[in-house]
Write an enzyme that holds these catalytic residues in place. Sequence first.
Site, PDB file in Angstrom:
ATOM      1  N   ALA A 110      -1.660   6.477   1.685  1.00  0.00           N
ATOM      2  CA  ALA A 110      -2.382   5.864   2.801  1.00  0.00           C
ATOM      3  C   ALA A 110      -2.423   6.780   4.020  1.00  0.00           C
ATOM      4  O   ALA A 110      -3.480   6.977   4.624  1.00  0.00           O
ATOM      5  CB  ALA A 110      -1.737   4.531   3.160  1.00  0.00           C
ATOM      6  N   VAL A 167       0.860  -1.177   0.000  1.00  0.00           N
ATOM      7  CA  VAL A 167       0.000   0.000   0.000  1.00  0.00           C
ATOM      8  C   VAL A 167       0.898   1.229   0.000  1.00  0.00           C
ATOM      9  O   VAL A 167       1.807   1.327   0.828  1.00  0.00           O
ATOM     10  CB  VAL A 167      -0.904  -0.018   1.258  1.00  0.00           C
ATOM     11  CG1 VAL A 167      -1.710   1.264   1.373  1.00  0.00           C
ATOM     12  CG2 VAL A 167      -1.814  -1.240   1.248  1.00  0.00           C
ATOM     13  N   CYS A 168       0.666   2.158  -0.924  1.00  0.00           N
ATOM     14  CA  CYS A 168       1.502   3.369  -1.011  1.00  0.00           C
ATOM     15  C   CYS A 168       1.402   4.151   0.303  1.00  0.00           C
ATOM     16  O   CYS A 168       0.320   4.589   0.703  1.00  0.00           O
ATOM     17  CB  CYS A 168       1.055   4.248  -2.167  1.00  0.00           C
ATOM     18  SG  CYS A 168       1.943   5.825  -2.209  1.00  0.00           S
ATOM     19  N   ILE A 169       2.536   4.352   0.940  1.00  0.00           N
ATOM     20  CA  ILE A 169       2.531   4.941   2.281  1.00  0.00           C
ATOM     21  C   ILE A 169       2.059   6.399   2.264  1.00  0.00           C
ATOM     22  O   ILE A 169       1.271   6.801   3.124  1.00  0.00           O
ATOM     23  CB  ILE A 169       3.924   4.779   2.955  1.00  0.00           C
ATOM     24  CG1 ILE A 169       3.882   5.218   4.419  1.00  0.00           C
ATOM     25  CG2 ILE A 169       5.018   5.522   2.205  1.00  0.00           C
ATOM     26  CD1 ILE A 169       5.088   4.766   5.220  1.00  0.00           C
TER      27      ILE A 169
END
Lengths: 120, 92, 132
Positions: free
Chosen positions: C82, C77-79
């Site tokens: 997110a 998940v793209c930090i």
Amino acid sequence: MSTHRFLVMTRSAPYGTSAARDALETALTCSVFEQPVTLLFLDDGVFQLLKGQAPASIEQKNLNAMQQSLPLYDIERLYVSKRALELRGLSAADLILPVELIDDAALPALLAQHDTVLSI
Amino acid sequence: MILHTLNQGPGNPALLENCLTAMTATDTLLLIEDGIYWSLPAYADTLARVPGRVQALESDLTARGIKTALTTVDDTGFVELTINHDKVVSWF
Amino acid sequence: MIFSIIVQAPPVQSQGAETALRFTRAVLAAGHQVHRVFFYRDGIHNGTDLASHPQDESSLPAQWQALAQEHNLDLVVCIAAAVRRGIVNEGEAKRYHHEHWNLAPGFELSGLGQLVDTCLQADRVVTFGGRS
């Protein structure tokens, strides 16, 4: 790391959605990872490059500032759909950066030249 | 040889127009999700302008109660299309 | 063949994440490899641990988790995307002084560089979007 040609393709106007910013960040990341990257602006995506944006009025960051850093990241291949600009009553002089205008007929070859096309 | 997927219907004609412009005769357009509504007879003239092949995702047709004369693929067929083409371009 | 899947669509509001899940299942069923599933933009909502559904509906985050467990999938998940949208793991919760975190087990937060990396590793990259 192998060299891979990325094309980031964006069709959305800025600010109304996060697409413009996300496309720019993706292109910048490709460049940080030393992969050649081309940005292609189609449709309402051409509005992303309009001069004179002042989005402080809507509490957003100015995309023009990020766009002007593109040459520093060696992202110099910016293609803008000629037809999309014309349909919107705009010309290259209205844009914040020097770009290459691309005819519809040249789009298939542009896609073919790249290993991965990322739509955002 | 590019596989183009398109997930929006006739309410967003600009998306299909952009996709058509980017296609060549060796490409394939796969209509998915709301994109399958383009397979209705009312849009036959538009689809006739697709330079390559056009197919539609079976589960999305079934879900929406749409029957089509186009070639359809199931999810396995979708995977095969991605393999039979050099790359995939998504229009959404 | 090695696939990378990019998911930009959130669960529930658009169909794209569901299509991505079915496609990923079909890739694996055909005996191919999935190098990584990368969740970007609103796609990061696929990583929530707190989605609740009526009994006759299934939760997409739970289905991704089950598939990942079965096939040892890398769900990233793209930090940046997110954290902005309020999906955090324990580490990010502490960094931003939140008392709670909600990233589902089986997903990990990492940078956009992982999207670039997975494109370099794959024979095919397939993106699933919502409505830009």
